[in-house]
Write a protein that holds these residues in place. Structure first.
Motif, PDB file in Angstrom:
ATOM      1  N   ASN A 190       1.342   8.100   8.160  1.00 13.08           N
ATOM      2  CA  ASN A 190       1.029   7.844   8.832  1.00 13.08           C
ATOM      3  C   ASN A 190      -0.905   7.476   8.851  1.00 13.08           C
ATOM      4  N   LEU A 191      -1.041   8.829   8.151  1.00 11.96           N
ATOM      5  CA  LEU A 191      -2.723   8.006   7.244  1.00 11.96           C
ATOM      6  C   LEU A 191      -2.851   7.004   6.276  1.00 11.96           C
ATOM      7  N   ALA A 192      -1.747   6.949   5.673  1.00  6.43           N
ATOM      8  CA  ALA A 192      -2.015   6.608   4.824  1.00  6.43           C
ATOM      9  C   ALA A 192      -1.323   4.842   5.704  1.00  6.43           C
ATOM     10  N   ARG A 193      -1.098   4.257   6.325  1.00  3.28           N
ATOM     11  CA  ARG A 193      -0.969   3.004   6.672  1.00  3.28           C
ATOM     12  C   ARG A 193      -1.750   2.797   7.736  1.00  3.28           C
ATOM     13  N   GLU A 194      -3.118   3.685   7.878  1.00  4.58           N
ATOM     14  CA  GLU A 194      -4.579   3.338   8.275  1.00  4.58           C
ATOM     15  C   GLU A 194      -5.465   2.383   7.410  1.00  4.58           C
ATOM     16  N   VAL A 195      -4.972   3.229   5.729  1.00  7.23           N
ATOM     17  CA  VAL A 195      -5.961   2.659   4.463  1.00  7.23           C
ATOM     18  C   VAL A 195      -5.880   1.282   4.769  1.00  7.23           C
ATOM     19  N   LEU A 196      -7.848   0.998   5.109  1.00  6.66           N
ATOM     20  CA  LEU A 196      -8.319  -0.649   5.072  1.00  6.66           C
ATOM     21  C   LEU A 196      -8.454  -0.799   3.589  1.00  6.66           C
ATOM     22  N   THR A 197      -9.738  -0.097   2.296  1.00  4.79           N
ATOM     23  CA  THR A 197     -10.364  -0.504   1.532  1.00  4.79           C
ATOM     24  C   THR A 197      -9.305   0.184   0.209  1.00  4.79           C
ATOM     25  N   VAL A 198      -9.972  -0.054  -0.826  1.00  5.71           N
ATOM     26  CA  VAL A 198      -9.318   0.599  -2.033  1.00  5.71           C
ATOM     27  C   VAL A 198     -10.252   2.579  -2.088  1.00  5.71           C
ATOM     28  N   GLN A 199     -11.250   2.257  -1.507  1.00  7.10           N
ATOM     29  CA  GLN A 199     -11.842   3.547  -0.963  1.00  7.10           C
ATOM     30  C   GLN A 199     -11.600   4.413  -0.850  1.00  7.10           C
ATOM     31  N   GLU A 200     -11.245   4.033   1.154  1.00 12.71           N
ATOM     32  CA  GLU A 200     -10.473   4.964   1.758  1.00 12.71           C
ATOM     33  C   GLU A 200      -9.184   5.528   1.285  1.00 12.71           C
ATOM     34  N   ALA A 201      -8.229   4.516   0.530  1.00 13.76           N
ATOM     35  CA  ALA A 201      -6.601   4.764  -0.176  1.00 13.76           C
ATOM     36  C   ALA A 201      -6.713   6.295  -0.905  1.00 13.76           C
ATOM     37  N   ILE A 202      -8.733   5.919  -2.227  1.00 13.12           N
ATOM     38  CA  ILE A 202      -8.491   7.156  -3.122  1.00 13.12           C
ATOM     39  C   ILE A 202      -9.052   8.758  -1.918  1.00 13.12           C
ATOM     40  N   ASP A 203     -10.165   7.979  -1.169  1.00 15.74           N
ATOM     41  CA  ASP A 203     -10.493   9.462  -0.583  1.00 15.74           C
ATOM     42  C   ASP A 203      -8.744   9.706   0.457  1.00 15.74           C
ATOM     43  N   LEU A 204      -7.972   8.723   0.456  1.00  9.07           N
ATOM     44  CA  LEU A 204      -7.021   9.466   1.793  1.00  9.07           C
ATOM     45  C   LEU A 204      -6.457  10.898   0.788  1.00  9.07           C
ATOM     46  N   ILE A 205      -6.656   9.713  -0.674  1.00  5.93           N
ATOM     47  CA  ILE A 205      -5.112  10.834  -1.936  1.00  5.93           C
ATOM     48  C   ILE A 205      -6.139  12.182  -2.673  1.00  5.93           C
ATOM     49  N   VAL A 206      -7.473  11.861  -2.731  1.00  5.66           N
ATOM     50  CA  VAL A 206      -8.285  13.235  -3.154  1.00  5.66           C
ATOM     51  C   VAL A 206      -8.499  14.309  -2.449  1.00  5.66           C
ATOM     52  N   ILE A 208       1.072  -0.975  -0.342  1.00  6.45           N
ATOM     53  CA  ILE A 208       0.212  -0.286   0.313  1.00  6.45           C
ATOM     54  C   ILE A 208       0.595   0.909  -0.433  1.00  6.45           C
ATOM     55  N   LEU A 209       1.729   1.531   0.923  1.00 12.16           N
ATOM     56  CA  LEU A 209       2.740   2.441   0.952  1.00 12.16           C
ATOM     57  C   LEU A 209       3.577   2.231  -0.547  1.00 12.16           C
ATOM     58  N   GLU A 210       3.561   1.274  -1.429  1.00  5.58           N
ATOM     59  CA  GLU A 210       4.694   1.727  -2.714  1.00  5.58           C
ATOM     60  C   GLU A 210       4.001   2.100  -3.412  1.00  5.58           C
ATOM     61  N   ILE A 243       4.261   5.704  -5.493  1.00  4.82           N
ATOM     62  CA  ILE A 243       4.621   6.037  -6.541  1.00  4.82           C
ATOM     63  C   ILE A 243       3.020   7.372  -7.677  1.00  4.82           C
ATOM     64  N   LEU A 244       2.325   7.159  -6.491  1.00  5.37           N
ATOM     65  CA  LEU A 244       0.985   7.976  -6.813  1.00  5.37           C
ATOM     66  C   LEU A 244       1.682   9.546  -6.059  1.00  5.37           C
ATOM     67  N   GLU A 245       2.223   9.285  -5.134  1.00  7.66           N
ATOM     68  CA  GLU A 245       2.399  10.594  -4.988  1.00  7.66           C
ATOM     69  C   GLU A 245       3.394  11.227  -5.837  1.00  7.66           C
ATOM     70  N   HIS A 246       4.447  10.435  -6.671  1.00  9.50           N
ATOM     71  CA  HIS A 246       5.486  10.617  -7.695  1.00  9.50           C
ATOM     72  C   HIS A 246       4.798  11.431  -8.836  1.00  9.50           C
ATOM     73  N   LYS A 247       3.936  10.614  -9.007  1.00 10.87           N
ATOM     74  CA  LYS A 247       2.975  10.677 -10.797  1.00 10.87           C
ATOM     75  C   LYS A 247       2.328  12.076 -10.553  1.00 10.87           C
ATOM     76  N   TYR A 248       1.570  12.658  -9.836  1.00 14.22           N
ATOM     77  CA  TYR A 248       0.610  13.931  -9.323  1.00 14.22           C
ATOM     78  C   TYR A 248       1.365  14.565  -8.604  1.00 14.22           C
ATOM     79  N   ASN A 249       2.373  14.344  -8.211  1.00 15.03           N
ATOM     80  CA  ASN A 249       3.467  15.404  -7.500  1.00 15.03           C
ATOM     81  C   ASN A 249       2.614  16.215  -5.956  1.00 15.03           C
ATOM     82  N   ILE A 250       1.657  15.264  -5.483  1.00 15.73           N
ATOM     83  CA  ILE A 250       1.273  15.517  -3.830  1.00 15.73           C
ATOM     84  C   ILE A 250       2.017  14.929  -2.686  1.00 15.73           C
TER      85      ILE A 250
END
Length: 89
Positions: A68-84, A50-52, A56-63
């Motif tokens: 710590n929040l990324a480590r708490e992600v359990l589902t695909v939607q949680e990852a999407i919400d965090l990145i948005v 998940i961290l990898e 990758i997304l941080e580098h691709k989208y320059n965000i």
């Protein structure tokens, strides 16, 4: 780059990115991946994977995404919400 006209990363784009990561990097079937899928329980992706993916997304989208929040992600939607959310800050 896959950005919307308003320069925001859309949920659809992120779902596509996560599907691409899971299918290409981890050989997970496309049909298994949906917003409610749990990374560990349903997809067999561990926290390091998940961290990898986040890096990758941080580098691709320059965000920047809080690790710590990324480590708490359990589902695909949680990852999407965090990145948005990270992209809007």
């Amino acid at each position: 780059m896959l950005m919307s006209s308003s320069n925001e990363i859309t949920e659809k784009i992120l779902l596509d990115e996560i599907i691409a990561f899971c299918t290409k990097e981890r050989n997970i079937s496309f049909e298994s991946i949906n917003p409610d899928a749990k990374f560990i329980d349903d997809l067999g992706i561990d926290s390091l994977d998940i961290l990898e993916m986040v890096v990758i997304l941080e580098h691709k989208y320059n965000i920047s995404i809080n690790e710590n929040l990324a480590r708490e992600v359990l589902t695909v939607q949680e990852a999407i919400d965090l990145i948005v959310k990270s992209n809007s800050n």
